[in-house]
Design an enzyme around this catalytic site. Structure first.
Site, PDB file in Angstrom:
ATOM      1  N   LYS A   1       0.887  -1.168   0.151  1.00 22.55           N
ATOM      2  CA  LYS A   1       0.107  -0.011  -0.125  1.00 22.55           C
ATOM      3  C   LYS A   1       0.830   1.107  -0.063  1.00 22.55           C
ATOM      4  CE  LYS A   1      -2.192  -0.977   3.811  1.00 22.55           C
ATOM      5  NZ  LYS A   1      -1.456  -2.296   4.237  1.00 22.55           N
TER       6      LYS A   1
ATOM      7  N   ARG B   1      -9.263   0.700   9.011  1.00 21.73           N
ATOM      8  CA  ARG B   1      -8.723  -0.567   9.232  1.00 21.73           C
ATOM      9  C   ARG B   1      -9.799  -1.344   9.973  1.00 21.73           C
ATOM     10  NH1 ARG B   1      -2.807   0.262   9.481  1.00 21.73           N
ATOM     11  NH2 ARG B   1      -1.746  -1.773   9.216  1.00 21.73           N
TER      12      ARG B   1
ATOM     13  N   ARG C   1      11.793  -5.745   4.109  1.00 27.29           N
ATOM     14  CA  ARG C   1      11.237  -4.311   4.237  1.00 27.29           C
ATOM     15  C   ARG C   1      11.946  -3.494   5.157  1.00 27.29           C
ATOM     16  NH1 ARG C   1       4.910  -2.685   4.763  1.00 27.29           N
ATOM     17  NH2 ARG C   1       5.286  -3.088   7.091  1.00 27.29           N
TER      18      ARG C   1
ATOM     19  N   ARG D   1      11.441  -2.178  10.695  1.00 29.22           N
ATOM     20  CA  ARG D   1      10.432  -1.852  11.585  1.00 29.22           C
ATOM     21  C   ARG D   1      10.285  -2.878  12.765  1.00 29.22           C
ATOM     22  NH1 ARG D   1       5.074  -0.319   8.430  1.00 29.22           N
ATOM     23  NH2 ARG D   1       4.196  -1.391  10.180  1.00 29.22           N
TER      24      ARG D   1
ATOM     25  N   ARG E   1      -0.120  -9.624  13.010  1.00 28.91           N
ATOM     26  CA  ARG E   1      -0.947  -8.291  12.029  1.00 28.91           C
ATOM     27  C   ARG E   1      -1.725  -9.065  11.141  1.00 28.91           C
ATOM     28  NH1 ARG E   1       4.360  -5.650  10.365  1.00 28.91           N
ATOM     29  NH2 ARG E   1       3.107  -3.893   9.590  1.00 28.91           N
TER      30      ARG E   1
HETATM   31  P1  AMP Z   1       1.245   0.237   9.128  1.00 30.69           P
HETATM   32  O1  AMP Z   1       2.303   1.068   9.026  1.00 30.69           O
HETATM   33  O2  AMP Z   1      -0.072   0.911   8.336  1.00 30.69           O
HETATM   34  O3  AMP Z   1       1.552  -1.068   8.933  1.00 30.69           O
HETATM   35  O4  AMP Z   1       0.663   0.355  10.627  1.00 30.69           O
HETATM   36  C1  AMP Z   1       1.667   0.292  11.658  1.00 30.69           C
HETATM   37  C2  AMP Z   1       0.655  -0.150  12.860  1.00 30.69           C
HETATM   38  O5  AMP Z   1       0.117   0.894  13.457  1.00 30.69           O
HETATM   39  C3  AMP Z   1      -0.378  -1.226  12.924  1.00 30.69           C
HETATM   40  O6  AMP Z   1       0.085  -2.414  13.092  1.00 30.69           O
HETATM   41  C4  AMP Z   1      -1.014  -0.726  13.783  1.00 30.69           C
HETATM   42  O7  AMP Z   1      -0.857  -1.106  15.182  1.00 30.69           O
HETATM   43  C5  AMP Z   1      -1.095   0.716  13.926  1.00 30.69           C
HETATM   44  N1  AMP Z   1      -2.139   1.502  12.863  1.00 30.69           N
HETATM   45  C6  AMP Z   1      -1.902   1.970  11.723  1.00 30.69           C
HETATM   46  N2  AMP Z   1      -3.241   2.437  11.076  1.00 30.69           N
HETATM   47  C7  AMP Z   1      -3.858   2.181  12.112  1.00 30.69           C
HETATM   48  C8  AMP Z   1      -5.521   2.263  12.283  1.00 30.69           C
HETATM   49  N3  AMP Z   1      -6.074   2.821  10.987  1.00 30.69           N
HETATM   50  N4  AMP Z   1      -6.311   1.597  13.243  1.00 30.69           N
HETATM   51  C9  AMP Z   1      -5.449   0.927  14.189  1.00 30.69           C
HETATM   52  N5  AMP Z   1      -4.115   1.004  14.188  1.00 30.69           N
HETATM   53  C10 AMP Z   1      -3.525   1.518  13.167  1.00 30.69           C
END
Ligand code: AMP
Length: 210
Positions: free
Chosen positions: A13, A88, A123, A156, A167
């Site tokens: 994404k 999400r 990544r 990360r 996840r």
């Molecule tokens: P990402 O970089 O999008 O993979 O997000 C990393 C982490 O941030 C996720 O595993 C969640 O813990 C948190 N996170 C990001 N976006 C959301 C969201 N819309 N709702 C809840 N948690 C989020």
């Protein structure tokens, strides 16, 4: 155009959002990047979010919705945006509707779980601007340094294999229902994302323009 990029963690994404942003000159609003920034700066939202993120759980809706609401109100989002990683949960999608935010298209980037697990170990993410890289599929020009801003590129904490599994489980339980949510509203377009980055970009842009 206001868009949502939907897909499992590691589906691409963020990478595709960067491509589309350049092409359409609109910002990508990544709640993951916003939350990592909040954690780094030790803000109240960041302190509340950190443990959830490290475990691979979703951060509670009210925290994320608050952050997104502030970001989407900024001037640069007036002519369109890509939401990367938001909503999400169905509650977050409903919150968007209640804010009066119009969504034109939801692009689902579909990648099988097996391919995701293999991808995640390579990544990397920029500590400064949040740009995404991959040691094999999208390396930085200078090792460990972001092409865009020159900051350090790191792995990360939540990209380690156990957390990736958590996840993915969270994605299937809480986020995948959004596919039906947006399908029933006639907004969902699915793009196959397991091929090369350039091929996925071609499909993504075609889905947006089509
Ligand atoms: P990402 O970089 O999008 O993979 O997000 C990393 C982490 O941030 C996720 O595993 C969640 O813990 C948190 N996170 C990001 N976006 C959301 C969201 N819309 N709702 C809840 N948690 C989020």
């Amino acid at each position: 155009m206001n868009m949502i990029f939907l897909g499992a963690p590691g589906a691409g994404k963020g990478t595709q959002a960067e491509v589309v942003c350049r092409e359409l000159n609109i910002p990508a609003l990544s709640t993951g990047n916003m939350l990592r920034e909040a954690v780094k700066n030790g803000t109240p939202a960041g302190l509340a979010a950190k443990d959830y993120m490290d475990r691979g759980d979703l951060v509670p809706d009210e925290i994320v919705i608050g952050i997104l609401k502030d970001r989407i109100a900024k001037d640069d989002a007036k002519n369109g945006f890509i939401l990367d990683g938001f909503p999400r949960t169905v509650a977050q999608a409903e919150a968007l509707e209640n804010m009066g935010v119009r969504i034109d298209k939801v692009i689902e980037i579909d990648v099988p779980d097996e391919a995701i697990t293999a991808r995640m170990s390579g990544r990397r993410v920029c500590e400064g601007c949040g740009n995404s890289y991959h040691i094999k599929f999208k390396p930085t020009k200078v090792e460990g340094i972001c092409d865009a801003c020159g900051a350090k590129v790191v792995q990360r904490i939540d990209d380690k294999p156990e957390t990736v599994q958590a996840r993915l489980k969270t994605y299937h339980e809480k986020t995948a229902p959004l596919k039906d949510y947006y399908k029933s509203r006639g907004k969902l377009v699915t793009v196959q994302g397991q091929n090369e980055i350039e091929e996925t970009s071609r499909l993504t842009l075609a889905a947006i323009k089509g």
